[in-house]
Motif scaffolding. Structure first.
Motif, mmCIF file in Angstrom:
data_model
loop_
_atom_site.group_PDB
_atom_site.id
_atom_site.type_symbol
_atom_site.label_atom_id
_atom_site.label_comp_id
_atom_site.label_asym_id
_atom_site.label_seq_id
_atom_site.Cartn_x
_atom_site.Cartn_y
_atom_site.Cartn_z
ATOM 1 N N PHE A 1 -30.724 41.951 65.182
ATOM 2 C CA PHE A 1 -30.888 43.357 65.543
ATOM 3 C C PHE A 1 -29.823 43.888 66.504
ATOM 4 C CE2 PHE A 1 -35.601 42.568 64.540
ATOM 5 C CZ PHE A 1 -35.374 42.744 63.192
ATOM 6 N N ASP A 2 -28.721 43.157 66.704
ATOM 7 C CA ASP A 2 -27.577 43.728 67.423
ATOM 8 C C ASP A 2 -26.950 44.811 66.559
ATOM 9 O OD1 ASP A 2 -27.734 42.191 69.704
ATOM 10 O OD2 ASP A 2 -26.059 40.859 69.179
ATOM 11 N N ARG A 3 -26.512 45.883 67.203
ATOM 12 C CA ARG A 3 -25.817 46.950 66.491
ATOM 13 C C ARG A 3 -24.417 46.454 66.113
ATOM 14 N NH1 ARG A 3 -26.202 51.625 70.663
ATOM 15 N NH2 ARG A 3 -25.885 49.840 71.985
ATOM 16 N N ILE A 4 -24.065 46.586 64.817
ATOM 17 C CA ILE A 4 -22.790 46.043 64.347
ATOM 18 C C ILE A 4 -21.868 47.090 63.733
ATOM 19 C CG2 ILE A 4 -23.634 43.691 63.995
ATOM 20 C CD1 ILE A 4 -23.882 44.423 60.970
ATOM 21 N N ALA A 5 -22.399 48.237 63.341
ATOM 22 C CA ALA A 5 -21.593 49.264 62.677
ATOM 23 C C ALA A 5 -22.346 50.582 62.748
ATOM 24 C CB ALA A 5 -21.328 48.878 61.224
ATOM 25 N N GLN A 6 -21.706 51.619 62.244
ATOM 26 C CA GLN A 6 -22.385 52.906 62.147
ATOM 27 C C GLN A 6 -22.194 53.460 60.738
ATOM 28 O OE1 GLN A 6 -20.782 55.839 64.857
ATOM 29 N NE2 GLN A 6 -18.903 54.675 65.065
ATOM 30 N N LEU A 7 -23.209 54.166 60.286
ATOM 31 C CA LEU A 7 -23.228 54.714 58.936
ATOM 32 C C LEU A 7 -23.067 56.228 59.012
ATOM 33 C CD1 LEU A 7 -23.756 53.654 56.001
ATOM 34 C CD2 LEU A 7 -26.086 54.483 56.298
ATOM 35 N N VAL A 8 -22.059 56.747 58.309
ATOM 36 C CA VAL A 8 -21.795 58.182 58.256
ATOM 37 C C VAL A 8 -22.005 58.637 56.819
ATOM 38 C CG1 VAL A 8 -20.078 60.006 58.586
ATOM 39 C CG2 VAL A 8 -20.123 58.028 60.135
ATOM 40 N N VAL A 9 -22.912 59.586 56.604
ATOM 41 C CA VAL A 9 -23.180 60.123 55.270
ATOM 42 C C VAL A 9 -22.398 61.425 55.130
ATOM 43 C CG1 VAL A 9 -24.948 61.020 53.706
ATOM 44 C CG2 VAL A 9 -25.452 59.035 55.162
ATOM 45 N N GLN A 10 -21.656 61.534 54.022
ATOM 46 C CA GLN A 10 -20.826 62.717 53.809
ATOM 47 C C GLN A 10 -20.929 63.189 52.368
ATOM 48 O OE1 GLN A 10 -17.134 60.773 55.381
ATOM 49 N NE2 GLN A 10 -16.911 62.753 56.391
ATOM 50 N N GLN A 11 -20.746 64.477 52.207
ATOM 51 C CA GLN A 11 -20.648 65.038 50.882
ATOM 52 C C GLN A 11 -19.254 64.726 50.338
ATOM 53 O OE1 GLN A 11 -21.593 69.194 50.799
ATOM 54 N NE2 GLN A 11 -22.020 69.158 48.626
ATOM 55 N N VAL A 12 -19.182 64.343 49.080
ATOM 56 C CA VAL A 12 -17.893 64.003 48.468
ATOM 57 C C VAL A 12 -17.664 64.846 47.222
ATOM 58 C CG1 VAL A 12 -17.793 61.645 49.367
ATOM 59 C CG2 VAL A 12 -18.930 62.081 47.202
ATOM 60 N N GLU A 13 -16.420 65.133 46.961
ATOM 61 C CA GLU A 13 -16.037 65.949 45.818
ATOM 62 C C GLU A 13 -15.647 65.065 44.637
ATOM 63 O OE1 GLU A 13 -16.251 69.233 45.798
ATOM 64 O OE2 GLU A 13 -16.836 69.316 47.911
ATOM 65 N N LYS A 14 -15.984 65.486 43.456
ATOM 66 C CA LYS A 14 -15.487 64.856 42.233
ATOM 67 C C LYS A 14 -14.190 65.554 41.878
ATOM 68 C CE LYS A 14 -18.590 61.869 40.912
ATOM 69 N NZ LYS A 14 -18.301 60.468 40.848
ATOM 70 N N VAL A 15 -13.240 64.814 41.348
ATOM 71 C CA VAL A 15 -11.972 65.413 40.952
ATOM 72 C C VAL A 15 -11.712 65.136 39.481
ATOM 73 C CG1 VAL A 15 -10.983 65.191 43.266
ATOM 74 C CG2 VAL A 15 -10.583 63.399 41.581
ATOM 75 N N ARG A 16 -10.877 65.939 38.900
ATOM 76 C CA ARG A 16 -10.400 65.717 37.534
ATOM 77 C C ARG A 16 -8.892 65.591 37.647
ATOM 78 N NH1 ARG A 16 -12.365 70.112 34.972
ATOM 79 N NH2 ARG A 16 -14.297 69.008 34.578
ATOM 80 N N PHE A 17 -8.349 64.468 37.212
ATOM 81 C CA PHE A 17 -6.913 64.231 37.305
ATOM 82 C C PHE A 17 -6.201 64.849 36.109
ATOM 83 C CE2 PHE A 17 -8.733 60.861 39.913
ATOM 84 C CZ PHE A 17 -7.944 60.947 41.049
ATOM 85 N N HIS A 18 -5.064 65.483 36.381
ATOM 86 C CA HIS A 18 -4.213 66.064 35.344
ATOM 87 C C HIS A 18 -2.847 65.410 35.459
ATOM 88 C CE1 HIS A 18 -7.034 69.294 34.349
ATOM 89 N NE2 HIS A 18 -7.277 69.348 35.655
ATOM 90 N N GLU A 19 -2.479 64.636 34.457
ATOM 91 C CA GLU A 19 -1.193 63.954 34.493
ATOM 92 C C GLU A 19 -0.063 64.952 34.257
ATOM 93 O OE1 GLU A 19 1.005 60.020 32.660
ATOM 94 O OE2 GLU A 19 -0.844 60.743 31.729
ATOM 95 N N VAL A 20 0.992 64.834 35.080
ATOM 96 C CA VAL A 20 2.165 65.691 34.962
ATOM 97 C C VAL A 20 3.414 64.820 35.039
ATOM 98 C CG1 VAL A 20 1.030 67.730 35.959
ATOM 99 C CG2 VAL A 20 2.224 66.135 37.460
ATOM 100 N N GLU A 21 4.533 65.356 34.608
ATOM 101 C CA GLU A 21 5.805 64.630 34.678
ATOM 102 C C GLU A 21 6.324 64.566 36.121
ATOM 103 O OE1 GLU A 21 7.465 62.938 32.281
ATOM 104 O OE2 GLU A 21 5.732 63.345 30.986
ATOM 105 N N GLU A 22 6.148 65.668 36.870
ATOM 106 C CA GLU A 22 6.585 65.724 38.264
ATOM 107 C C GLU A 22 5.558 66.491 39.081
ATOM 108 O OE1 GLU A 22 10.541 66.789 39.361
ATOM 109 O OE2 GLU A 22 11.322 66.146 37.408
ATOM 110 N N LEU A 23 5.459 66.124 40.339
ATOM 111 C CA LEU A 23 4.571 66.827 41.260
ATOM 112 C C LEU A 23 5.331 67.953 41.939
ATOM 113 C CD1 LEU A 23 2.803 63.779 42.919
ATOM 114 C CD2 LEU A 23 1.900 65.272 41.123
ATOM 115 N N PRO A 24 4.638 69.007 42.357
ATOM 116 C CA PRO A 24 5.330 70.074 43.095
ATOM 117 C C PRO A 24 5.844 69.535 44.422
ATOM 118 C CG PRO A 24 2.959 70.492 42.986
ATOM 119 C CD PRO A 24 3.231 69.275 42.168
ATOM 120 N N GLY A 25 6.897 70.132 44.948
ATOM 121 C CA GLY A 25 7.489 69.696 46.207
ATOM 122 C C GLY A 25 6.593 70.005 47.389
ATOM 123 N N SER A 26 6.877 69.336 48.504
ATOM 124 C CA SER A 26 6.174 69.589 49.763
ATOM 125 C C SER A 26 7.112 69.255 50.907
ATOM 126 C CB SER A 26 4.897 68.745 49.861
ATOM 127 O OG SER A 26 5.218 67.398 50.129
#
Length: 186
Positions: free
Chosen positions: A117-142
């Motif tokens: 019963f020693d505390r060893i970690a902490q649990l964080v619950v978060q909302q997560v987004e689903k993504v849809r990947f779109h393959e491209v030849e090149e990515l836009p610059g940044s």
């Protein structure tokens, strides 16, 4: 104010099952904390450099669109040199097994002992987004482009020649597919 203390936001309902009837349920130590404490149900001693997988005695069912992340406890890191090997560990919404925590003792001289019963970690619950990947030849610059490790400067940033050398000589260790599958869900 809602029950969560934020305007218009109620707490996320998470089903939890105690696998050990005596284990305390994860709880927030202070109002406003992001993580709730997880404890171990087994005593363990880690020699310097040793790691172990510690059980927490609980399993959860998260709603779709959420994940839980197992984070280290800063006090254990500062006082004892304890880290989580895969921090943060991810608990997916579909995982129903026991939450287990992979801890390592980074102290070069002292062993670390965990009691039941020693505390060893902490649990964080978060909302997560689903993504849809779109393959491209090149990515836009940044502005950052392909700048990676150390590219923004700071403590012990490498000079340009060292960065070029590192980029040309990527060193890595491959993980076999069956080893990765053994750890799925942890």
């Amino acid at each position: 104010m809602s029950r969560a203390g934020l305007p218009g936001r109620d707490p996320v309902e998470v089903l939890i099952r105690r696998l050990d009837p005596q284990v305390p349920l994860p709880a927030y130590a202070h109002p406003g904390d992001a993580g709730c404490d997880l404890v171990t149900t087994e005593a363990a001693e880690l020699a310097p450099g040793e790691r172990a997988v510690l059980p927490t005695g609980v399993s959860i069912a998260l709603p779709d669109g959420y994940a839980a992340f197992v984070h280290p406890r800063s006090g254990l890191a500062a006082r004892c040199g304890v880290c989580l090997v895969n921090a943060p560990g991810t608990v997916d919404a579909g995982y129903r097994g026991e939450i287990r925590v992979i801890v390592a003792n980074l102290d070069p001289r002292e062993s670390v002992r965990f009691e039941r019963f020693d505390r060893i970690a902490q649990l964080v619950v978060q909302q997560v987004e689903k993504v849809r990947f779109h393959e491209v030849e090149e990515l836009p610059g940044s502005a950052r482009a392909a700048g990676g490790f150390g590219s923004t400067g700071g403590h012990a940033a490498q000079d340009g020649a060292a960065q070029d050398h590192a980029a040309q000589h990527n060193h890595y260790a491959a993980v076999a597919a069956d080893e990765a599958a053994d750890l799925k869900g942890q």
